[in-house]
Design a protein around this motif. Structure first.
Motif, PDB file in Angstrom:
ATOM      1  N   ALA A  46       3.430  -2.800 -14.424  1.00  0.00           N
ATOM      2  CA  ALA A  46       4.173  -4.218 -14.798  1.00  0.00           C
ATOM      3  C   ALA A  46       5.158  -4.065 -15.650  1.00  0.00           C
ATOM      4  CB  ALA A  46       3.140  -4.887 -14.999  1.00  0.00           C
ATOM      5  N   GLY A  47       6.291  -4.651 -15.522  1.00  0.00           N
ATOM      6  CA  GLY A  47       7.516  -4.442 -16.292  1.00  0.00           C
ATOM      7  C   GLY A  47       7.643  -5.858 -16.912  1.00  0.00           C
ATOM      8  N   PRO A  48       8.501  -6.078 -17.849  1.00  0.00           N
ATOM      9  CA  PRO A  48       8.767  -7.562 -18.539  1.00  0.00           C
ATOM     10  C   PRO A  48       8.798  -8.602 -17.595  1.00  0.00           C
ATOM     11  CG  PRO A  48      10.351  -6.017 -19.300  1.00  0.00           C
ATOM     12  CD  PRO A  48       9.756  -5.213 -18.054  1.00  0.00           C
ATOM     13  N   ASP A  49       7.964  -9.920 -17.733  1.00  0.00           N
ATOM     14  CA  ASP A  49       7.960 -10.967 -17.217  1.00  0.00           C
ATOM     15  C   ASP A  49       7.393 -10.810 -15.607  1.00  0.00           C
ATOM     16  OD1 ASP A  49       9.592 -12.402 -18.973  1.00  0.00           O
ATOM     17  OD2 ASP A  49      11.492 -11.514 -18.131  1.00  0.00           O
ATOM     18  N   ALA A  50       6.606  -9.645 -15.438  1.00  0.00           N
ATOM     19  CA  ALA A  50       5.835  -9.446 -14.242  1.00  0.00           C
ATOM     20  C   ALA A  50       4.562 -10.353 -14.208  1.00  0.00           C
ATOM     21  CB  ALA A  50       5.687  -8.073 -14.013  1.00  0.00           C
TER      22      ALA A  50
ATOM     23  N   TRP B 195       7.388   3.096  -9.440  1.00  0.00           N
ATOM     24  CA  TRP B 195       7.430   1.914  -9.547  1.00  0.00           C
ATOM     25  C   TRP B 195       8.812   1.503 -10.279  1.00  0.00           C
ATOM     26  CZ3 TRP B 195       7.199  -1.749  -6.337  1.00  0.00           C
ATOM     27  CH2 TRP B 195       7.411  -3.149  -6.682  1.00  0.00           C
ATOM     28  N   ALA B 196       8.838   1.852 -11.391  1.00  0.00           N
ATOM     29  CA  ALA B 196      10.128   1.668 -12.218  1.00  0.00           C
ATOM     30  C   ALA B 196      11.290   2.073 -11.456  1.00  0.00           C
ATOM     31  CB  ALA B 196       9.936   2.317 -13.582  1.00  0.00           C
ATOM     32  N   ALA B 197      11.333   3.007 -10.985  1.00  0.00           N
ATOM     33  CA  ALA B 197      12.633   3.483 -10.310  1.00  0.00           C
ATOM     34  C   ALA B 197      12.798   2.656  -9.101  1.00  0.00           C
ATOM     35  CB  ALA B 197      12.169   4.918  -9.705  1.00  0.00           C
TER      36      ALA B 197
ATOM     37  N   LEU C 233      13.501  -9.981  -6.321  1.00  0.00           N
ATOM     38  CA  LEU C 233      12.048  -9.862  -6.514  1.00  0.00           C
ATOM     39  C   LEU C 233      11.570  -8.457  -6.103  1.00  0.00           C
ATOM     40  CD1 LEU C 233       9.638 -11.175  -7.768  1.00  0.00           C
ATOM     41  CD2 LEU C 233       9.128 -12.140  -5.390  1.00  0.00           C
ATOM     42  N   ALA C 234      10.769  -7.697  -6.614  1.00  0.00           N
ATOM     43  CA  ALA C 234      10.002  -6.476  -6.323  1.00  0.00           C
ATOM     44  C   ALA C 234       8.512  -6.937  -6.337  1.00  0.00           C
ATOM     45  CB  ALA C 234      10.442  -5.047  -7.175  1.00  0.00           C
ATOM     46  N   VAL C 235       7.840  -6.548  -5.204  1.00  0.00           N
ATOM     47  CA  VAL C 235       6.475  -6.984  -5.158  1.00  0.00           C
ATOM     48  C   VAL C 235       5.715  -5.587  -4.775  1.00  0.00           C
ATOM     49  CG1 VAL C 235       4.712  -8.146  -4.096  1.00  0.00           C
ATOM     50  CG2 VAL C 235       6.901  -9.289  -4.603  1.00  0.00           C
ATOM     51  N   ALA C 236       4.629  -5.279  -5.488  1.00  0.00           N
ATOM     52  CA  ALA C 236       3.706  -4.045  -5.093  1.00  0.00           C
ATOM     53  C   ALA C 236       2.326  -4.790  -4.753  1.00  0.00           C
ATOM     54  CB  ALA C 236       3.827  -3.174  -6.125  1.00  0.00           C
ATOM     55  N   VAL C 237       1.765  -4.457  -3.547  1.00  0.00           N
ATOM     56  CA  VAL C 237       0.730  -4.785  -3.114  1.00  0.00           C
ATOM     57  C   VAL C 237      -0.303  -3.708  -3.157  1.00  0.00           C
ATOM     58  CG1 VAL C 237      -0.773  -6.262  -1.424  1.00  0.00           C
ATOM     59  CG2 VAL C 237       1.580  -6.823  -2.027  1.00  0.00           C
ATOM     60  N   ASP C 238      -1.425  -3.601  -3.421  1.00  0.00           N
ATOM     61  CA  ASP C 238      -2.354  -2.666  -3.526  1.00  0.00           C
ATOM     62  C   ASP C 238      -3.748  -2.782  -3.852  1.00  0.00           C
ATOM     63  OD1 ASP C 238      -2.402   0.221  -2.506  1.00  0.00           O
ATOM     64  OD2 ASP C 238      -0.422   0.560  -3.378  1.00  0.00           O
TER      65      ASP C 238
ATOM     66  N   GLU D  48       0.554  -1.200  -0.254  1.00  0.00           N
ATOM     67  CA  GLU D  48      -0.070   0.108  -0.110  1.00  0.00           C
ATOM     68  C   GLU D  48       0.749   1.207  -0.055  1.00  0.00           C
ATOM     69  OE1 GLU D  48      -3.751  -0.047   2.116  1.00  0.00           O
ATOM     70  OE2 GLU D  48      -3.599  -2.076   2.688  1.00  0.00           O
ATOM     71  N   TRP D  49       1.813   1.316  -0.873  1.00  0.00           N
ATOM     72  CA  TRP D  49       2.658   2.434  -1.089  1.00  0.00           C
ATOM     73  C   TRP D  49       2.114   3.306  -2.301  1.00  0.00           C
ATOM     74  CZ3 TRP D  49       7.028   2.385  -5.061  1.00  0.00           C
ATOM     75  CH2 TRP D  49       7.657   3.818  -4.990  1.00  0.00           C
ATOM     76  N   LEU D  50       1.888   2.466  -3.622  1.00  0.00           N
ATOM     77  CA  LEU D  50       1.731   3.093  -4.612  1.00  0.00           C
ATOM     78  C   LEU D  50       0.404   4.060  -4.709  1.00  0.00           C
ATOM     79  CD1 LEU D  50       2.768   0.459  -7.344  1.00  0.00           C
ATOM     80  CD2 LEU D  50       4.027   2.693  -6.916  1.00  0.00           C
ATOM     81  N   ASP D  51      -0.491   3.600  -3.867  1.00  0.00           N
ATOM     82  CA  ASP D  51      -1.710   4.407  -3.796  1.00  0.00           C
ATOM     83  C   ASP D  51      -1.579   5.813  -3.243  1.00  0.00           C
ATOM     84  OD1 ASP D  51      -2.885   4.206  -0.679  1.00  0.00           O
ATOM     85  OD2 ASP D  51      -1.669   2.506  -1.016  1.00  0.00           O
ATOM     86  N   ASN D  52      -0.539   5.984  -2.517  1.00  0.00           N
ATOM     87  CA  ASN D  52      -0.063   7.161  -1.986  1.00  0.00           C
ATOM     88  C   ASN D  52       0.836   7.785  -2.732  1.00  0.00           C
ATOM     89  OD1 ASN D  52      -0.954   5.904   1.237  1.00  0.00           O
ATOM     90  ND2 ASN D  52      -1.995   7.600   0.262  1.00  0.00           N
TER      91      ASN D  52
END
Length: 321
Positions: A245-249, A186-188, A197-202, A119-123
């Motif tokens: 989402a990037g490649p292979d996500a 998110w790309a940064a 592994l990078a995981v975003a949950v929202d 719950e980072w990207l929603d902010n």
């Protein structure tokens, strides 16, 4: 939105107070089972990486460090001894936090391990448009029309928000939320990982089901309130997570992701109640917490965006694709 959340006196950076947990309930606060699941995911990433001497765990939008503390507590001693935990936050470090946790303003460069953003990207502040023009918002929440959309935001809408928020109206009609700033944030964050592994949950939506009138709202003291950007409340909007989402996500619902990590809301067998009543009560409580984390129509509908960097698959332990 940026000033309301992160400017002087902003919702997320003001000193003292209960922090975000005092205003809304996330999966981290709902149950220690969530931190346990992240710990299991970290161990899978560790195995994919060949058990490096230093295993980075980067929590982006760490709040008061609750998730990191829970993951460290859930790990076995050998793995925990190799973990380098980073809390990425713009607020000041809270008192009494585990001294192992490094409090930083941005993700460390060339990290190896797991980057997790609950719950980072929603902010991450975003622009809102209506009828082809930006929406301007005063500190008291009053809205007024601004200038026309620029080329980059128009291009994002044409690709990622079919219909522009109104039936057959394109980007010139209806109210839309422009997720380009979330894509870039998110790309940064992903780019800071060297391997792992990078995981975003929202709470999120995908291209085929964008909300026709947007999702911008506010939260204060556990209640949904108007999104007045005066620093007194959280200001948030759902995430177009597929555009990030990037490649292979891969995108998974939280229900599916936690199931793969061993979190189940199944009730314990009744026979356990006679054999070991204390164990039965504990198992029943755990099943109730798991049911909340995986509930349809609730936390279970959150999306997990899993992005591999230099490892074989977006879901460690599973075959690619």
């Amino acid at each position: 939105m940026d000033a309301a959340l992160y400017g002087p006196g902003g919702f997320y950076v003001r000193p003292g107070g209960p922090g975000p947990a005092g205003h809304f309930r996330t999966s981290v606060h709902a149950s220690a089972l969530y931190a346990g699941a992240v710990a299991r995911l970290l161990r899978r990433v560790d195995a994919e990486l060949g058990h490096p001497q230093g295993l980075d765990l980067v929590d982006v939008g760490a709040g008061r460090g609750e998730l990191l503390a829970g993951v460290l507590a859930a790990l076995d001693p050998e793995t925990a001894a190799r973990v380098i935990p980073y809390a990425v936050e713009r607020a000041e470090r809270p008192a009494g936090l585990d001294p192992r946790i490094r409090w930083v303003a941005a993700p460390p460069e060339r990290a190896t391990g797991l980057l997790f953003a609950n719950e980072w990207l929603d902010n991450v502040p975003l622009e809102i448009a209506e009828d082809g023009r930006y929406v301007l918002v005063a500190p008291d929440g009053t809205e007024s029309p601004g200038g026309p959309l620029d080329g980059a935001d128009r291009a994002w809408l044409e690709r990622w928000w079919p219909g522009g928020g109104a039936e057959a109206g394109g980007v010139e009609a209806g109210r839309v939320e422009i997720g380009r700033a979330r894509d870039e944030a998110w790309a940064a964050a992903v780019a800071s990982l060297e391997r792992g592994l990078a995981v975003a949950v929202d709470y999120a939506h995908t291209r085929g089901a964008r909300p026709p009138y947007g999702t911008l709202t506010g939260f204060r003291a556990g209640r949904e309130v108007p999104p007045v950007p005066d620093g007194s409340c959280d200001v948030t909007a759902h995430v177009a997570l597929d555009s990030c989402a990037g490649p292979d996500a891969v995108l998974l619902t939280q229900r599916e992701a936690l199931s793969r990590l061993g979190v189940s809301g199944s009730r314990p067998a009744l026979a356990l109640a006679s054999a070991d009543p204390v164990a039965y009560v504990r198992a029943l409580a755990s099943a109730g917490e798991a049911a909340e984390l995986t509930a349809r129509g609730g936390l279970g509908d959150f999306l997990w965006l899993c992005q591999p960097v230099g490892i074989r698959a977006a879901w460690p332990g599973a075959a690619a694709g």
